[in-house]
Design a protein around this motif. Structure first.
Motif, short mmCIF file in Angstrom:
data_model
loop_
_atom_site.label_atom_id
_atom_site.label_comp_id
_atom_site.label_asym_id
_atom_site.label_seq_id
_atom_site.Cartn_x
_atom_site.Cartn_y
_atom_site.Cartn_z
N GLY A 19 -14.51 25.96 31.08
CA GLY A 19 -13.51 24.90 31.19
C GLY A 19 -12.74 24.97 32.50
O GLY A 19 -12.48 23.95 33.14
N ILE A 20 -12.39 26.19 32.91
CA ILE A 20 -11.62 26.37 34.15
C ILE A 20 -12.46 25.99 35.37
O ILE A 20 -11.91 25.53 36.38
N SER A 21 -13.78 26.15 35.29
CA SER A 21 -14.63 25.87 36.46
C SER A 21 -14.44 24.45 36.99
O SER A 21 -14.60 24.21 38.19
N GLY A 22 -14.10 23.52 36.09
CA GLY A 22 -13.88 22.14 36.54
C GLY A 22 -12.72 22.01 37.51
O GLY A 22 -12.73 21.13 38.39
N LEU A 23 -11.75 22.89 37.41
CA LEU A 23 -10.57 22.83 38.29
C LEU A 23 -10.93 23.10 39.75
O LEU A 23 -10.20 22.70 40.66
N PHE A 24 -12.06 23.79 39.97
CA PHE A 24 -12.46 24.10 41.34
C PHE A 24 -12.78 22.83 42.13
O PHE A 24 -12.76 22.83 43.36
N ILE A 240 -17.56 26.12 18.98
CA ILE A 240 -16.63 26.73 19.93
C ILE A 240 -16.80 26.13 21.32
O ILE A 240 -15.82 25.94 22.05
N SER A 241 -18.04 25.78 21.68
CA SER A 241 -18.30 25.16 22.98
C SER A 241 -17.60 23.82 23.13
O SER A 241 -17.31 23.38 24.25
N CYS A 242 -17.31 23.16 22.00
CA CYS A 242 -16.59 21.89 22.04
C CYS A 242 -15.17 22.06 22.58
O CYS A 242 -14.51 21.08 22.95
N LEU A 243 -14.68 23.31 22.62
CA LEU A 243 -13.33 23.57 23.12
C LEU A 243 -13.27 23.60 24.65
O LEU A 243 -12.17 23.65 25.22
N GLU A 244 -14.42 23.54 25.33
CA GLU A 244 -14.43 23.63 26.79
C GLU A 244 -13.50 22.61 27.46
O GLU A 244 -12.65 22.99 28.29
N PRO A 245 -13.59 21.30 27.12
CA PRO A 245 -12.67 20.35 27.77
C PRO A 245 -11.22 20.58 27.37
O PRO A 245 -10.31 20.31 28.17
N VAL A 246 -10.99 21.07 26.15
CA VAL A 246 -9.62 21.32 25.70
C VAL A 246 -8.98 22.41 26.57
O VAL A 246 -7.87 22.26 27.08
N TYR A 247 -9.71 23.52 26.74
CA TYR A 247 -9.22 24.61 27.59
C TYR A 247 -8.98 24.10 29.02
O TYR A 247 -7.95 24.38 29.64
N GLY A 248 -9.96 23.37 29.54
CA GLY A 248 -9.88 22.90 30.93
C GLY A 248 -8.71 21.96 31.15
O GLY A 248 -7.99 22.08 32.16
N ILE A 249 -8.50 21.02 30.23
CA ILE A 249 -7.41 20.04 30.38
C ILE A 249 -6.05 20.71 30.29
O ILE A 249 -5.13 20.42 31.06
N ILE A 250 -5.90 21.64 29.33
CA ILE A 250 -4.62 22.35 29.17
C ILE A 250 -4.29 23.16 30.43
O ILE A 250 -3.17 23.13 30.93
N LEU A 251 -5.30 23.86 30.97
CA LEU A 251 -5.06 24.67 32.16
C LEU A 251 -4.82 23.81 33.39
O LEU A 251 -4.09 24.20 34.30
N ALA A 252 -5.43 22.60 33.43
CA ALA A 252 -5.19 21.68 34.55
C ALA A 252 -3.73 21.26 34.59
O ALA A 252 -3.15 21.03 35.66
N PHE A 254 -1.14 23.12 33.74
CA PHE A 254 -0.31 24.21 34.25
C PHE A 254 -0.66 24.63 35.68
O PHE A 254 0.23 25.00 36.45
N ILE A 255 -1.96 24.56 36.03
CA ILE A 255 -2.38 25.06 37.34
C ILE A 255 -2.24 24.02 38.44
O ILE A 255 -1.74 24.32 39.53
N ILE A 256 -2.70 22.78 38.19
CA ILE A 256 -2.63 21.76 39.24
C ILE A 256 -1.70 20.59 38.86
O ILE A 256 -1.69 19.57 39.54
N ARG A 257 -0.96 20.75 37.76
CA ARG A 257 0.03 19.76 37.33
C ARG A 257 -0.60 18.38 37.10
O ARG A 257 -0.01 17.35 37.41
N GLU A 258 -1.80 18.36 36.54
CA GLU A 258 -2.50 17.10 36.27
C GLU A 258 -2.38 16.82 34.77
O GLU A 258 -3.07 17.44 33.96
N ILE A 259 -1.52 15.88 34.42
CA ILE A 259 -1.22 15.60 33.01
C ILE A 259 -1.97 14.34 32.57
O ILE A 259 -1.79 13.27 33.17
N PRO A 260 -2.82 14.43 31.55
CA PRO A 260 -3.55 13.24 31.08
C PRO A 260 -2.60 12.24 30.43
O PRO A 260 -1.61 12.61 29.80
N ASP A 261 -2.91 10.94 30.60
CA ASP A 261 -2.07 9.92 29.97
C ASP A 261 -2.51 9.70 28.53
O ASP A 261 -3.47 10.31 28.05
N LEU A 262 -1.82 8.80 27.83
CA LEU A 262 -2.07 8.59 26.41
C LEU A 262 -3.49 8.09 26.16
O LEU A 262 -4.14 8.52 25.19
#
Length: 283
Positions: A19-24, A240-252, A254-262
């Motif tokens: 999930g984090i790899s997407g942030l790169f 468990i693999s379905c959690l990949e985008p969840v982890y990535g979006i949450i970390l995005a 906090f790390i790059i301040r990218e907040i998804p809209d509704l």
């Protein structure tokens, strides 16, 4: 820690790293093609070291298998290039969520690959997934960066679905390490010409990030994921693999301040629900 608990820890860590790899795609100031080149270059070097350490045989049984793996390496290069392109032109959330549609593509590809009929429930799942994707897009215009992100993300999901079908063909004959190495080594060879065509300006930060992406978020994450399967059911791993985008979006956030809209959140819930359903149904 018992074997099952250790495997659960390993797979959650692997999915977190995926999930984090997407942030790169946002952290590295290079084109998607060059990012993927760096990723597969350092990952294939890492995997080769592991293969040599474990003394695994990398020789393939048939000559035609080399042709298949060359094709798989090309598809992998296309998949990751589309994935990072999606994230760069839109958001981490859109890139991860649209890529996550790949299990739906798999449900349609499996009948094609294995001569089976497409079920009505699969068609309904695809329609619901499409509705989720439409929710993510505010206006369907090709000039809109979010629309472009969705198109690239879906392309990423489709190519990954094709790759997973081909992987299934070889996983019974060869070690997952060997398959991963060949795919990433071929992808490296395919993408090297783009380095000379694009002539990117590399700084120390970008090089270090590419090393980290290739070794930790690709090589090590794949080893953790593969190792976890020793004590887990395939169904558990899929869920468990379905959690990949969840982890990535949450970390995005906090790390790059990218907040998804509704709309992205609602569309994400629909997409992940259908993916979760497809994963359960496929087992």
């Amino acid at each position: 820690m018992n074997a099952k608990a250790r495997s659960l820890t390993e797979i959650h860590l692997a999915v977190l790293l995926f999930g984090i790899s997407g942030l790169f795609g946002k952290l590295i100031t290079l084109s998607p093609t060059i990012i993927v080149l760096g990723r597969v270059l350092f990952s294939s070097i890492f995997l080769m070291v592991i293969i040599l350490y474990l003394k695994k045989d990398v020789k393939l049984k048939k000559k035609k298998h080399y042709l298949y793996l060359i094709m798989m390496g090309i598809i992998l290069a296309l998949h990751w290039s589309a994935f990072f392109k999606s994230i760069q032109v839109s958001t981490v959330a859109i890139g991860l969520l649209t890529f996550s549609t790949f299990p739906v593509f798999v449900t349609f590809l499996e009948p094609f690959f294995f001569k089976e009929e497409i079920k009505l429930s699969d068609s309904l799942t695809a329609v619901v997934t499409l509705l989720g994707v439409m929710l993510v897009i505010p206006d369907f215009e090709l000039g809109n960066n979010l629309t472009q992100g969705v198109i690239w993300g879906i392309t990423s999901g489709l190519t990954y679905a094709i790759l997973s079908m081909l992987n299934r063909k070889f996983v019974k004959e060869y070690s997952s390490f060997v398959i991963a190495f060949y795919e990433q080594f071929i992808a490296t060879l395919v993408l090297i010409p783009f380095y000379f065509l694009l002539r990117p300006v590399l700084n120390l930060k970008d090089i270090l990030l590419l090393v980290v992406l290739g070794v930790i978020f690709t090589g090590i994450s794949h080893l953790l994921f593969i190792n976890s399967l020793k004590n887990l059911k395939t169904q558990t791993a899929g869920i468990i693999s379905c959690l990949e985008p969840v982890y990535g979006i949450i970390l995005a956030v906090f790390i790059i301040r990218e907040i998804p809209d509704l709309r992205e959140i609602l569309g994400g819930i629909v997409i992940l629900s259908t993916v979760f359903y497809s994963t359960l149904k496929a087992k």
